[in-house]
Design an enzyme around this catalytic site. Structure first.
Site, PDB file in Angstrom:
ATOM      1  N   GLU A   1      -3.440   1.245   7.845  1.00 34.67           N
ATOM      2  CA  GLU A   1      -4.897   1.303   8.033  1.00 34.67           C
ATOM      3  C   GLU A   1      -5.491   2.642   7.615  1.00 34.67           C
ATOM      4  OE1 GLU A   1      -2.872  -0.287  10.045  1.00 34.67           O
ATOM      5  OE2 GLU A   1      -3.696  -2.325  10.157  1.00 34.67           O
TER       6      GLU A   1
ATOM      7  N   HIS B   1      -5.879  -7.656  21.120  1.00 36.06           N
ATOM      8  CA  HIS B   1      -6.481  -8.536  20.113  1.00 36.06           C
ATOM      9  C   HIS B   1      -7.781  -9.156  20.608  1.00 36.06           C
ATOM     10  CE1 HIS B   1      -2.670  -8.238  18.009  1.00 36.06           C
ATOM     11  NE2 HIS B   1      -3.124  -8.975  17.035  1.00 36.06           N
TER      12      HIS B   1
HETATM   13  C1  LIG Z   1      -1.888  -1.758  13.101  1.00 39.11           C
HETATM   14  C2  LIG Z   1      -1.839  -3.203  12.817  1.00 39.11           C
HETATM   15  N1  LIG Z   1      -2.226  -3.645  11.610  1.00 39.11           N
HETATM   16  C3  LIG Z   1      -2.167  -4.967  11.323  1.00 39.11           C
HETATM   17  C4  LIG Z   1      -1.735  -5.858  12.243  1.00 39.11           C
HETATM   18  C5  LIG Z   1      -1.698  -7.340  11.901  1.00 39.11           C
HETATM   19  N2  LIG Z   1      -0.344  -7.798  11.744  1.00 39.11           N
HETATM   20  C6  LIG Z   1       0.324  -8.358  12.776  1.00 39.11           C
HETATM   21  S1  LIG Z   1       1.876  -8.752  12.384  1.00 39.11           S
HETATM   22  C7  LIG Z   1       1.704  -8.156  10.828  1.00 39.11           C
HETATM   23  C8  LIG Z   1       2.861  -8.191   9.892  1.00 39.11           C
HETATM   24  C9  LIG Z   1       3.946  -7.302  10.352  1.00 39.11           C
HETATM   25  O1  LIG Z   1       5.024  -7.449   9.506  1.00 39.11           O
HETATM   26  P1  LIG Z   1       6.415  -6.807   9.853  1.00 39.11           P
HETATM   27  O2  LIG Z   1       6.233  -5.412  10.358  1.00 39.11           O
HETATM   28  O3  LIG Z   1       7.287  -6.980   8.687  1.00 39.11           O
HETATM   29  O4  LIG Z   1       6.961  -7.636  11.099  1.00 39.11           O
HETATM   30  P2  LIG Z   1       7.267  -9.193  11.234  1.00 39.11           P
HETATM   31  O5  LIG Z   1       5.990  -9.861  11.685  1.00 39.11           O
HETATM   32  O6  LIG Z   1       7.757  -9.682   9.936  1.00 39.11           O
HETATM   33  O7  LIG Z   1       8.281  -9.284  12.319  1.00 39.11           O
HETATM   34  C10 LIG Z   1       0.414  -7.682  10.627  1.00 39.11           C
HETATM   35  C11 LIG Z   1      -0.090  -7.151   9.355  1.00 39.11           C
HETATM   36  C12 LIG Z   1      -1.375  -5.363  13.508  1.00 39.11           C
HETATM   37  N3  LIG Z   1      -0.975  -6.185  14.498  1.00 39.11           N
HETATM   38  N4  LIG Z   1      -1.425  -4.044  13.775  1.00 39.11           N
END
Ligand SMILES: Cc1ncc(C[n+]2csc(CCOP(=O)(O)OP(=O)(O)O)c2C)c(N)n1
Lengths: 323, 329
Positions: free
Chosen positions: B64, B133
């Site tokens: 971000e 959220h």
């Molecule tokens: C700071 C932040 N930015 C964006 C999100 C939205 N978001 C939730 S899960 C996710 C993907 C995360 O991917 P990864 O770290 O690879 O974990 P996975 O879900 O694959 O276990 C995103 C972008 C968030 N929760 N927090």
């Protein structure tokens, strides 16, 4: 997979049991979500169970502590939290692990060494470093494990945590659950070097990529990292390769998956794979079936019990904001 | 006057249409954020835009600070970036870029440098959304001089306010509401004029009390007003729409007629925009016929369990009760 001694075989059965319990609870959750008994967004960890079972078997919980993400049902159960407490929490019951305050994404069970899921990507890493920082003062021998996805490696907070932990030689294990996807975007399109463990060297700590679908391999890697951390040698970055065999959240239609991708993933998913290993050793299919059945039974009972519990009590909603 | 078109679309499609128009008419517009490019957005809002505009619409890492800083820096050099922060709560990991950086660019350079960025985000509480959220953070942004904030709640505003934001020469945060994205289709005017920023809208004219509200909570306020009409209370409901600049003139004109004020919002009442509106009304010296009232969420984290969340987020009944109390006192 290396040959196992008889003692290892019984540990394997234990790992198998933990993994089946996680899968079974999550299947139950998926059912309850489609029935409308569980509401809101739910991130299942199906396919990644070997990481939780292996890592928790290597840690000395609850002296050691874990800080997972929103994809944390598996961590919670592997830490020993009973399925009933998890299910009741997702069902919004007053008997739930967090009295209905947390839900799927904020399960928190400090008494089990599970220091809380986190829905902000990467946010748990600096906090885990803090838990490790406390260990350098309190003589507890505590090791903190921060778990996060591959996408989280792109968060500033994670970079800061790794550098901070490295420079102060904090007893932290940074464990990446690399399932190749960040929501709907592949990790390959958001990093140049997709061997994420290689970032470790930039901070002056060891990094390794391991097979995250092999629970014993995870157990060994985490045990080694924990010993090292306890010795005062500082943090480690472990990249455990795995796949989620479900969508990012329940309801994700996964239009981003390539044709055939899921079939390949399912062929390598850790529970079936461990079953084959156990069967090739001395455990019979009947024994494994009976483990599975007794767990399904235990989980179904827990769900029925939780469903019969009263909903979270609105009269308590303002409690615990402050001391 | 551009030619106007009427089209039936969802709130999400209205946002998409505004983005498409901006990308089409202003070559300096670029659009980026997590999952907004190839996947078309986690809520499907940016669908088709990457295909149509190629590299001007792209996916970013989950970073971000880089998203917002990238917007600010590119805006200082002639681009007109539209960045998406997927959920308002995620702004907080990169608040520095908004509060200390974006807001400062024009001021310290005395206008020599500017950062005309538009940041789209969404908030609001839904069943099971829980603490990280479901926060309503508009007051946090509105507190910062240099930042504009709006909260479109109708389909037409989803289109119009976003365009006003993109055309604005300062940083604007557009807070959408995810519960509205796919809730219904409505006929809206597209291709009309780009409206100036900062105007409120009267959603229901009335004579007995002025209800100031914004975001999706206005639908509950309107429902309460309809119930009260049956009981002989005629409430005027104003959708503030722009939290900053706030259209206090319109509020004061209304209160001069009604003599009563209720502010209704989903955010916590503590330190909120409702307090700001009540203070401004009191400071104006207009004599009120009853003490003003604020309806919002008490100072508590938002819990996950629906029974708990319902207990703290304002309901139609709670809003109606507050209005009745004010009108009968
Ligand atoms: C700071 C932040 N930015 C964006 C999100 C939205 N978001 C939730 S899960 C996710 C993907 C995360 O991917 P990864 O770290 O690879 O974990 P996975 O879900 O694959 O276990 C995103 C972008 C968030 N929760 N927090």
């Amino acid at each position: 997979m290396p040959e196992n001694s008889p003692r290892d075989a019984s540990d394997l059965v234990e790992l198998f049991t933990t993994m089946v319990r996680i899968r079974s609870v999550e299947n139950e959750i998926a059912r309850l979500r489609s029935a409308g008994d569980v509401v809101g967004s739910v991130h299942l960890c199906s396919g990644q169970e070997a990481i939780y079972a292996g890592a928790c078997a290597a840690l000395n919980l609850p002296r050691d502590v874990v800080f997972p993400t929103y994809r944390g049902h598996g961590w919670t159960l592997a830490c020993g939290v009973p399925p009933y407490a998890v299910l009741a929490e997702l069902l919004g019951r007053r008997t739930g692990l967090n009295g209905g305050r947390g839900g799927s994404a904020y399960l928190t069970a400090p008494r089990w060494g599970m220091c809380g899921e986190n829905s902000i990507v990467g946010a748990g890493a600096p906090i885990a470093a803090g838990a490790a920082l406390a260990a350098t003062f309190d003589g507890s021998g505590r090791v903190a494990l921060a778990a996060f996805g591959d996408g989280a490696l792109n968060q500033g907070a994670v970079h800061e945590a790794m550098n901070f932990a490295a420079v102060r030689a904090l007893p932290v294990i940074f464990l990446v659950e690399n399932n190749h996807w960040s929501e709907l975007t592949p990790i390959t399109s958001t990093v140049r070097d997709e061997k994420l463990f290689r970032r470790a060297s930039a901070y002056g700590m060891p990094g390794a990529r391991i097979d995250g679908n092999d629970p014993q391999g995870v157990q060994r890697a985490v045990a080694r990292a924990a010993d090292r951390a306890r010795d005062g040698s500082g943090p480690v970055l472990i990249e455990a390769m795995t796949d989620r065999i479900v969508g990012h959240y329940i309801g994700d239609v996964q239009h981003y998956r390539a044709p055939g991708e899921m079939e390949t993933i399912l062929a390598a998913e850790p529970i079936g794979r461990l079953r084959r290993v156990l069967e090739a050793q001395d455990t019979t299919a009947a024994e494994l079936d009976s483990i599975e059945q007794s767990i399904h039974h235990e989980v179904a009972e827990a769900a029925a019990h939780a469903l019969a519990d009263p909903l979270a009590d609105p009269a308590t909603v303002l409690e615990h904001v402050h001391a | 006057m551009p030619e106007q078109t009427l089209k039936k679309m969802s709130y999400a499609e209205a946002v998409n249409a505004a983005l498409r128009r901006a990308l089409e008419t202003r070559p300096e517009v670029i659009l980026f954020g997590e999952d907004v490019g190839v996947p078309g957005g986690v809520f499907g809002v940016t669908k088709g835009l990457h295909n149509r505009f190629g590299d001007r619409v792209f996916d970013t890492p989950i970073s971000e600070s880089a998203i917002l800083g990238g917007a600010i820096g590119s805006a200082m050099f002639g681009m007109r970036p539209i960045a998406e922060i997927m959920w308002a709560d995620f702004f907080l990991v990169a608040l520095d870029q908004i509060v200390n950086q974006a807001a400062n660019v024009r001021y310290v350079s005395r206008g020599e440098a500017t950062a005309p960025i538009t940041v789209r985000t969404q908030q609001g509480s839904g069943p099971g959304a829980c603490a990280q959220h479901s926060q309503s953070l508009e007051a946090l942004f509105a507190h910062i001089p240099g930042i504009r904030v709006c909260m479109p709640a109708t389909h037409q505003d989803a289109y119009d306010l976003l365009l006003s934001a993109i055309w604005c020469d300062d940083p604007v945060i557009v807070i959408e509401n995810r519960n509205l994205y796919h809730a219904s289709k409505r006929e809206i005017v597209i291709d009309g004029n780009v409206e100036p920023i900062g105007r409120s809208a009267v959603r229901r004219p009335g004579t007995d009390i002025t209800v100031v509200t914004w975001g999706s909570m206005q639908f509950q306020a309107l429902e309460a007003a309809e119930h009260l009409a049956e009981d002989g209370i005629d409430a005027e409901v104003i959708d503030a729409r722009w939290i900053r600049p706030l259209d206090m003139d319109a509020v004061l004109r209304s209160i001069e007629r009604t003599g009563r004020l209720a502010v209704v919002h989903e955010a916590h009442t503590i330190g909120g925009v409702g307090a700001e509106i009540v203070s401004a009304v009191v400071e104006s010296g207009i004599a009120l016929r009853a003490a003003p009232v604020r309806v919002g969420t008490p100072a508590v984290r938002i819990p996950a369990a629906p029974t708990l969340a319902e207990a703290v987020i304002p309901s139609v009944t709670e809003i109606a009760d507050a209005i009745v109390k004010t009108c009968r006192s």
